[in-house]
Design a protein around this motif. Sequence first.
Motif, PDB file in Angstrom:
ATOM      1  N   ILE A 337     -15.796 -41.233  -1.802  1.00  0.00           N
ATOM      2  CA  ILE A 337     -15.761 -42.152  -2.941  1.00  0.00           C
ATOM      3  C   ILE A 337     -16.164 -41.362  -4.183  1.00  0.00           C
ATOM      4  O   ILE A 337     -17.187 -40.670  -4.180  1.00  0.00           O
ATOM      5  CB  ILE A 337     -16.746 -43.328  -2.744  1.00  0.00           C
ATOM      6  CG1 ILE A 337     -16.434 -44.081  -1.439  1.00  0.00           C
ATOM      7  CG2 ILE A 337     -16.694 -44.277  -3.946  1.00  0.00           C
ATOM      8  CD1 ILE A 337     -17.352 -45.249  -1.142  1.00  0.00           C
ATOM      9  N   ALA A 338     -15.355 -41.459  -5.226  1.00  0.00           N
ATOM     10  CA  ALA A 338     -15.703 -40.788  -6.486  1.00  0.00           C
ATOM     11  C   ALA A 338     -16.451 -41.790  -7.358  1.00  0.00           C
ATOM     12  O   ALA A 338     -15.993 -42.922  -7.535  1.00  0.00           O
ATOM     13  CB  ALA A 338     -14.424 -40.330  -7.179  1.00  0.00           C
ATOM     14  N   ASP A 339     -17.585 -41.369  -7.878  1.00  0.00           N
ATOM     15  CA  ASP A 339     -18.423 -42.271  -8.685  1.00  0.00           C
ATOM     16  C   ASP A 339     -18.104 -42.081 -10.177  1.00  0.00           C
ATOM     17  O   ASP A 339     -18.537 -41.121 -10.797  1.00  0.00           O
ATOM     18  CB  ASP A 339     -19.897 -41.959  -8.391  1.00  0.00           C
ATOM     19  CG  ASP A 339     -20.828 -42.885  -9.164  1.00  0.00           C
ATOM     20  OD1 ASP A 339     -20.332 -43.718  -9.944  1.00  0.00           O
ATOM     21  OD2 ASP A 339     -22.056 -42.760  -8.975  1.00  0.00           O
ATOM     22  N   PHE A 340     -17.351 -43.021 -10.734  1.00  0.00           N
ATOM     23  CA  PHE A 340     -17.004 -42.980 -12.166  1.00  0.00           C
ATOM     24  C   PHE A 340     -17.741 -44.075 -12.927  1.00  0.00           C
ATOM     25  O   PHE A 340     -17.346 -44.446 -14.031  1.00  0.00           O
ATOM     26  CB  PHE A 340     -15.483 -43.142 -12.364  1.00  0.00           C
ATOM     27  CG  PHE A 340     -14.707 -41.859 -12.242  1.00  0.00           C
ATOM     28  CD1 PHE A 340     -14.731 -41.117 -11.072  1.00  0.00           C
ATOM     29  CD2 PHE A 340     -13.943 -41.376 -13.298  1.00  0.00           C
ATOM     30  CE1 PHE A 340     -14.011 -39.929 -10.956  1.00  0.00           C
ATOM     31  CE2 PHE A 340     -13.216 -40.182 -13.198  1.00  0.00           C
ATOM     32  CZ  PHE A 340     -13.257 -39.461 -12.011  1.00  0.00           C
ATOM     33  N   SER A 341     -18.826 -44.581 -12.335  1.00  0.00           N
ATOM     34  CA  SER A 341     -19.477 -45.761 -12.913  1.00  0.00           C
ATOM     35  C   SER A 341     -20.134 -45.482 -14.264  1.00  0.00           C
ATOM     36  O   SER A 341     -20.389 -46.393 -15.034  1.00  0.00           O
ATOM     37  CB  SER A 341     -20.504 -46.324 -11.941  1.00  0.00           C
ATOM     38  OG  SER A 341     -21.481 -45.350 -11.652  1.00  0.00           O
ATOM     39  N   LYS A 342     -20.409 -44.196 -14.537  1.00  0.00           N
ATOM     40  CA  LYS A 342     -21.052 -43.881 -15.826  1.00  0.00           C
ATOM     41  C   LYS A 342     -20.020 -43.423 -16.869  1.00  0.00           C
ATOM     42  O   LYS A 342     -20.369 -42.992 -17.949  1.00  0.00           O
ATOM     43  CB  LYS A 342     -22.077 -42.737 -15.650  1.00  0.00           C
ATOM     44  CG  LYS A 342     -23.149 -42.989 -14.606  1.00  0.00           C
ATOM     45  CD  LYS A 342     -24.306 -43.780 -15.203  1.00  0.00           C
ATOM     46  CE  LYS A 342     -25.437 -43.988 -14.217  1.00  0.00           C
ATOM     47  NZ  LYS A 342     -25.062 -44.740 -13.009  1.00  0.00           N
ATOM     48  N   LYS A 343     -18.748 -43.505 -16.509  1.00  0.00           N
ATOM     49  CA  LYS A 343     -17.712 -42.867 -17.322  1.00  0.00           C
ATOM     50  C   LYS A 343     -17.289 -43.694 -18.539  1.00  0.00           C
ATOM     51  O   LYS A 343     -16.813 -43.171 -19.527  1.00  0.00           O
ATOM     52  CB  LYS A 343     -16.487 -42.628 -16.413  1.00  0.00           C
ATOM     53  CG  LYS A 343     -15.280 -42.052 -17.064  1.00  0.00           C
ATOM     54  CD  LYS A 343     -15.239 -40.571 -16.835  1.00  0.00           C
ATOM     55  CE  LYS A 343     -14.100 -39.879 -17.508  1.00  0.00           C
ATOM     56  NZ  LYS A 343     -14.147 -39.814 -18.939  1.00  0.00           N
ATOM     57  N   GLY A 344     -17.456 -45.009 -18.470  1.00  0.00           N
ATOM     58  CA  GLY A 344     -16.847 -45.850 -19.512  1.00  0.00           C
ATOM     59  C   GLY A 344     -15.392 -46.088 -19.143  1.00  0.00           C
ATOM     60  O   GLY A 344     -15.061 -46.158 -17.948  1.00  0.00           O
ATOM     61  N   LYS A 345     -14.521 -46.141 -20.123  1.00  0.00           N
ATOM     62  CA  LYS A 345     -13.101 -46.425 -19.832  1.00  0.00           C
ATOM     63  C   LYS A 345     -12.462 -45.263 -19.051  1.00  0.00           C
ATOM     64  O   LYS A 345     -12.589 -44.106 -19.447  1.00  0.00           O
ATOM     65  CB  LYS A 345     -12.380 -46.633 -21.160  1.00  0.00           C
ATOM     66  CG  LYS A 345     -10.955 -47.138 -21.036  1.00  0.00           C
ATOM     67  CD  LYS A 345     -10.439 -47.448 -22.441  1.00  0.00           C
ATOM     68  CE  LYS A 345      -8.934 -47.472 -22.554  1.00  0.00           C
ATOM     69  NZ  LYS A 345      -8.223 -48.440 -21.766  1.00  0.00           N
ATOM     70  N   ILE A 346     -11.806 -45.609 -17.965  1.00  0.00           N
ATOM     71  CA  ILE A 346     -11.202 -44.554 -17.122  1.00  0.00           C
ATOM     72  C   ILE A 346      -9.710 -44.455 -17.444  1.00  0.00           C
ATOM     73  O   ILE A 346      -8.995 -45.456 -17.453  1.00  0.00           O
ATOM     74  CB  ILE A 346     -11.424 -44.878 -15.626  1.00  0.00           C
ATOM     75  CG1 ILE A 346     -12.938 -44.964 -15.346  1.00  0.00           C
ATOM     76  CG2 ILE A 346     -10.772 -43.839 -14.733  1.00  0.00           C
ATOM     77  CD1 ILE A 346     -13.287 -45.641 -14.047  1.00  0.00           C
ATOM     78  N   GLU A 347      -9.265 -43.222 -17.724  1.00  0.00           N
ATOM     79  CA  GLU A 347      -7.857 -42.986 -18.099  1.00  0.00           C
ATOM     80  C   GLU A 347      -7.102 -42.369 -16.916  1.00  0.00           C
ATOM     81  O   GLU A 347      -7.707 -41.790 -16.016  1.00  0.00           O
ATOM     82  CB  GLU A 347      -7.786 -41.957 -19.253  1.00  0.00           C
ATOM     83  CG  GLU A 347      -8.780 -42.164 -20.354  1.00  0.00           C
ATOM     84  CD  GLU A 347      -8.204 -42.972 -21.503  1.00  0.00           C
ATOM     85  OE1 GLU A 347      -7.039 -43.410 -21.380  1.00  0.00           O
ATOM     86  OE2 GLU A 347      -8.919 -43.164 -22.494  1.00  0.00           O
ATOM     87  N   ILE A 348      -5.800 -42.427 -17.003  1.00  0.00           N
ATOM     88  CA  ILE A 348      -4.955 -41.851 -15.942  1.00  0.00           C
ATOM     89  C   ILE A 348      -5.309 -40.381 -15.707  1.00  0.00           C
ATOM     90  O   ILE A 348      -5.440 -39.922 -14.576  1.00  0.00           O
ATOM     91  CB  ILE A 348      -3.460 -41.985 -16.318  1.00  0.00           C
ATOM     92  CG1 ILE A 348      -3.027 -43.431 -16.102  1.00  0.00           C
ATOM     93  CG2 ILE A 348      -2.594 -41.031 -15.524  1.00  0.00           C
ATOM     94  CD1 ILE A 348      -1.557 -43.707 -16.354  1.00  0.00           C
ATOM     95  N   LYS A 349      -5.486 -39.643 -16.791  1.00  0.00           N
ATOM     96  CA  LYS A 349      -5.724 -38.192 -16.650  1.00  0.00           C
ATOM     97  C   LYS A 349      -7.067 -37.895 -15.955  1.00  0.00           C
ATOM     98  O   LYS A 349      -7.245 -36.831 -15.372  1.00  0.00           O
ATOM     99  CB  LYS A 349      -5.650 -37.494 -18.013  1.00  0.00           C
ATOM    100  CG  LYS A 349      -6.741 -37.891 -18.991  1.00  0.00           C
ATOM    101  CD  LYS A 349      -6.624 -37.053 -20.256  1.00  0.00           C
ATOM    102  CE  LYS A 349      -7.508 -37.452 -21.403  1.00  0.00           C
ATOM    103  NZ  LYS A 349      -8.767 -38.116 -21.176  1.00  0.00           N
ATOM    104  N   ASP A 350      -8.014 -38.841 -15.998  1.00  0.00           N
ATOM    105  CA  ASP A 350      -9.315 -38.598 -15.351  1.00  0.00           C
ATOM    106  C   ASP A 350      -9.179 -38.436 -13.833  1.00  0.00           C
ATOM    107  O   ASP A 350      -9.996 -37.780 -13.190  1.00  0.00           O
ATOM    108  CB  ASP A 350     -10.288 -39.759 -15.633  1.00  0.00           C
ATOM    109  CG  ASP A 350     -10.624 -39.864 -17.114  1.00  0.00           C
ATOM    110  OD1 ASP A 350     -10.659 -38.812 -17.777  1.00  0.00           O
ATOM    111  OD2 ASP A 350     -10.836 -40.987 -17.598  1.00  0.00           O
ATOM    112  N   LEU A 351      -8.132 -39.053 -13.278  1.00  0.00           N
ATOM    113  CA  LEU A 351      -7.995 -39.024 -11.818  1.00  0.00           C
ATOM    114  C   LEU A 351      -7.583 -37.654 -11.289  1.00  0.00           C
ATOM    115  O   LEU A 351      -7.695 -37.371 -10.105  1.00  0.00           O
ATOM    116  CB  LEU A 351      -6.995 -40.080 -11.346  1.00  0.00           C
ATOM    117  CG  LEU A 351      -7.314 -41.535 -11.692  1.00  0.00           C
ATOM    118  CD1 LEU A 351      -6.479 -42.467 -10.840  1.00  0.00           C
ATOM    119  CD2 LEU A 351      -8.785 -41.868 -11.502  1.00  0.00           C
ATOM    120  N   LYS A 352      -7.110 -36.805 -12.207  1.00  0.00           N
ATOM    121  CA  LYS A 352      -6.763 -35.436 -11.829  1.00  0.00           C
ATOM    122  C   LYS A 352      -7.950 -34.733 -11.189  1.00  0.00           C
ATOM    123  O   LYS A 352      -7.816 -33.944 -10.257  1.00  0.00           O
ATOM    124  CB  LYS A 352      -6.412 -34.672 -13.113  1.00  0.00           C
ATOM    125  CG  LYS A 352      -5.050 -34.108 -13.177  1.00  0.00           C
ATOM    126  CD  LYS A 352      -4.796 -33.638 -14.581  1.00  0.00           C
ATOM    127  CE  LYS A 352      -4.208 -32.259 -14.586  1.00  0.00           C
ATOM    128  NZ  LYS A 352      -3.743 -31.866 -15.899  1.00  0.00           N
TER     129      LYS A 352
END
Length: 646
Positions: A337-352
């Motif tokens: 599981i990738a934790d992006f909870s502190k990231k704010g808005k998640i963009e398509i490119k972030d999933l790279k």
Amino acid sequence: MSDSHKYCPSLIDYKRRETIEVNIGGVPMGANNPIRVQSMTTVDTMDTEGSIEQSIRMVESGCEYVRITAPSIKEAQNLEEIKRGLRAKGYQVPLVADIHFTPNAAELAAKIVEKVRVNPGNYADKKKFEELAYTDETYELELKRIRQKFEPLVKLCKEHGTAMRIGTNHGSLSDRIMGRFGDTPLGMVESALEFLRICEDLEFYDIVISMKASNTRVMVQAYRLLVHKLEEEGLRPYPLHLGVTEAGDGEDGRIKSAVGIGALLEDGLGDTVRVSLTEEPEFEAPVAQALVDRYSDRAGHGAIAPLAESPVNPFVYERRVTQEVLNLGDHNVPRVIADFSKKGKIEIKDLKEIGHFYLPEPDKWRMNDTGADYIYSGINPIEFMLPNGLQEIIDYSVWKDLSDQNNKYPLVTIDELSTVDKEQVTFVSMEANELNKIDQLQGHTQAIILLHTANKHAMASLRRFVFELIIKELTLPIVINWHQEISDKEDFQLASATDIGGLLIDGLGDGVMLAGNGNKKVENETAFGILQAARTRMTKTEYISCPSCGRTLFDLQETTAMIRKRTDHLKGVKIGIMGCIVNGPGEMADADYGYVGSGKDKITLYRGQEVVKRAVHSDYAVDELIQIIKDDGSWVEPEAIDAILN
Ligand code: SF4
């Protein structure tokens, strides 16, 4: 811990195992001495100046003992020159002679250096790969023969105040041990005990023991079993030298070493550490020191609930029995599981960064081998359509108001759980000290526990929680939620691999979520690296490459890099790369293919333990290796797309 499973002082309080002290040239090991760090030279032992210079670089990098190979009498003799040169330059570092096959070199070295390492698998035996059936009588005769060969060395060590390491290696067990015990942790332990009993009988006790393997699971079980057997037989508590052999290089080598060595250090085992990397030896000591330093302030950690008896057998691998929820638990590989909870808005490119790539042409998602299985978005649900194979976890407060909950699951605290339908797939966040809240999980058949701890003794604290679930026969899957703010990549990898690896080695854990480094790519790849190093999920080619030493018959670093370049898209294939034959065939048991130095510029190629081609010139050996993989139908062409993705 029941007596039949005892292998360490405590499963809940950090305590170092009590051992006898062994003096090694004025740098004593065991007892209350610090956990020592050591390494081994890689230059030819006959290169006196090269050996001296390399030893100095190793000492400067933190090495407290320097080991040097002595394959024959002439190298053993040259240890005297190396020692003289080092002392003349003011370096008092104790030297250790590394011996395989050659009692005469050992006997000479014992008069020169401070410690001699013998490999009980080949000290008195030449390996012939014969399957021999021994009766009790013929086995006894063998032991007498070993004693005859080994006794002179013991006497010399005693006379000269030279210490000894009985260093068993999973890859080089004798035919005798293989015939009776097989290629098992028990075989490894018995291999050392045969030699140890002779030493004790001769009242020689300056001994350190090791049980190395490149398979972290086998290695951890063997050390544990060794401690157990020493106690059971009333032998002395000798110090332990910890190491994972042929760990490889780079991040993989570091993570693999941390998983194996760390799992033991967590339980207070280990008095000296050698990290084996296929790199220059001065890179090893800092890694070993970083592993050891984690325990400098470990005592006095937060209390962990008492445990009457461990519900798992520490000497065999058995994955905890769990039920399947989504694709977690039961026979599923552990998920990431990738934790992006502190990231704010998640963009398509972030999933790279977590292995999912959107390709505008042809408007498709592609995933590489380390594509995360879930993404935790906290209170910021992802606004675009997720790729197949990636599901989302969202905080309950936000999730409950979503119009589209397809492939999106809520995360609740244990106290919120009662507000959720018992049949709803739900991730439940719990702290490892909340044993008193475990009963609130009863009746929830679709819950997945996301387990974290704030305890400094993290692995033990997480383990204690899982033990409680086993005791209460609750079979919900568990994802280890490990979060520590460590921005240094290597420190982050070593710490997470130690804490999580120790659980996976015991079959505890159905997934991992790592955070705290800040770099999502590092966190994601470390998670997959740990699963691979603990042998629970193979996502990439594994290289079982030896660290090289004075016996090495080709440039190991260069060759490993070349083989890696051509094969690292082969998912799950294990390739052994050994500088010489010493551990080669044995370690091949663990590898699918092998590349072993057999003479100057000559390579022997293996399929498992079977020799496929002998004396191949090193110029063509990699091509030949690939041809063997192709002939087996195990080859796939690297997809052109990989070039875009990586
Ligand atoms: S396998 Fe590698 S490290 Fe081990 S003795 Fe041979 S060359 Fe040295």
